[in-house]
Design an enzyme around this catalytic site. Structure first.
Site, PDB file in Angstrom:
ATOM      1  N   ARG A  43      28.990  43.956  53.895  1.00  0.00           N
ATOM      2  CA  ARG A  43      29.436  44.783  52.771  1.00  0.00           C
ATOM      3  C   ARG A  43      30.066  43.973  51.641  1.00  0.00           C
ATOM      4  O   ARG A  43      29.991  44.370  50.477  1.00  0.00           O
ATOM      5  CB  ARG A  43      30.426  45.845  53.254  1.00  0.00           C
ATOM      6  N   ASP A 152      38.538  60.501  44.705  1.00  0.00           N
ATOM      7  CA  ASP A 152      38.002  59.433  45.555  1.00  0.00           C
ATOM      8  C   ASP A 152      38.593  58.114  45.072  1.00  0.00           C
ATOM      9  O   ASP A 152      38.960  57.989  43.887  1.00  0.00           O
ATOM     10  CB  ASP A 152      36.471  59.395  45.488  1.00  0.00           C
TER      11      ASP A 152
END
Length: 280
Positions: A43, A152
């Site tokens: 990632r 978020d």
């Protein structure tokens, strides 16, 4: 122990993994066990390359320097996933329409306000689903003081969510009736939310493990598939903070693999496998 990568790939060591893990914990409350070492590499390595660094060490030095704050946000975003869909875990939306919204509608029509919160909205499917459920059970909600807060940690997905544009294939989970009522064609193969529904969601960037600027309470909070990234102490602290932001009798919806353990501390009563009610 140093781990050499193929040519062109940034160097990645055990020390680098431990450092990323500390950053994730301190910045966002995200916990990565030792078994996630490869996942962290997959990632983060793209961010290392795109930022122009030859190793994780140099990249992390930059991220933690005074001028690296913007890249720190991108690092945290890279470590989180954004898998979502419209009306995911449909029982939550059935409960919302049948139990929460009628109470909210009565409250609003009596001169009050109605607030709901999608606490990890990702690319927006959850808050738009909440808004559709609200308007299905309370058709004139957009003419009253009703809002769906959608937050978020990832500013990129918040921007995407606010646009309200989705490929037709992704919108297949929305019934034809709701598509016709709430959406319009956009481009060659997409749909866009349109009309009164657009006044309901308010999209904001928010780290759940930092300070929260909002002061009011909510009739319902969706916080699903978020605490799976946190250690136990962070999870329990978040559940209690969310409970404090619920109206008496309000509901918390969690992910299918999540549980609120500290009922006595948080005052949340389980009413279904993934639905909790705040004691009145």
């Amino acid at each position: 122990m140093n781990t050499m990568r193929p040519a062109g790939e940034p160097d990645y060591t055990d020390a680098d993994f431990q450092r990323v893990r500390r950053i994730a914990q301190e910045e966002a409350g995200i916990y990565f066990p030792d078994t996630k070492r490869t996942l962290v590499y997959s990632r983060v390595s793209r961010r290392v390359r795109e930022a122009g660094h030859a190793s994780f060490q140099r990249y992390l030095d930059f991220v933690q320097a005074p001028g690296g704050r913007n890249e720190m946000e991108k690092l945290i975003c890279a470590l989180t996933t954004n898998v979502t869909s419209f009306f995911r875990e449909k029982t939550h939306f059935t409960h919302l329409e049948e139990v929460v919204v009628p109470r909210l509608a009565a409250q609003v029509r009596a001169g009050g306000r109605g607030r709901l919160w999608s606490a990890a909205c990702s690319t927006g499917q959850e808050p738009w689903s909440i808004a559709m459920s609200v308007l299905s059970a309370f058709p004139d909600a957009h003419g009253h003081d009703v809002r769906v807060l959608a937050t978020d940690i990832n500013s990129d997905v918040v921007s995407q969510a606010a646009a309200g544009i989705y490929p037709r294939a992704e919108a297949e989970a929305i019934s034809a009736e709701k598509q016709s009522r709430f959406m319009e064609p956009y481009g060659d193969d997409a749909l866009r939310f349109t009309g009164g529904i657009r006044s309901l969601p308010a999209f904001r960037v928010l780290n759940l493990n930092a300070d929260w600027p909002m002061k009011g309470t909510f009739a319902a909070i969706f916080c699903r598939n978020v605490v799976i990234y946190f250690d136990e102490a962070t999870r329990e602290r978040l559940w209690c903070r969310l409970a404090e932001r619920l109206e008496p009798g309000g509901f918390l919806y969690v992910g299918h693999s999540e549980r609120v353990a500290s009922k006595n501390q948080c005052g949340l009563e389980q009413v279904a496998p993934t639905i909790y009610r705040k004691e009145p």
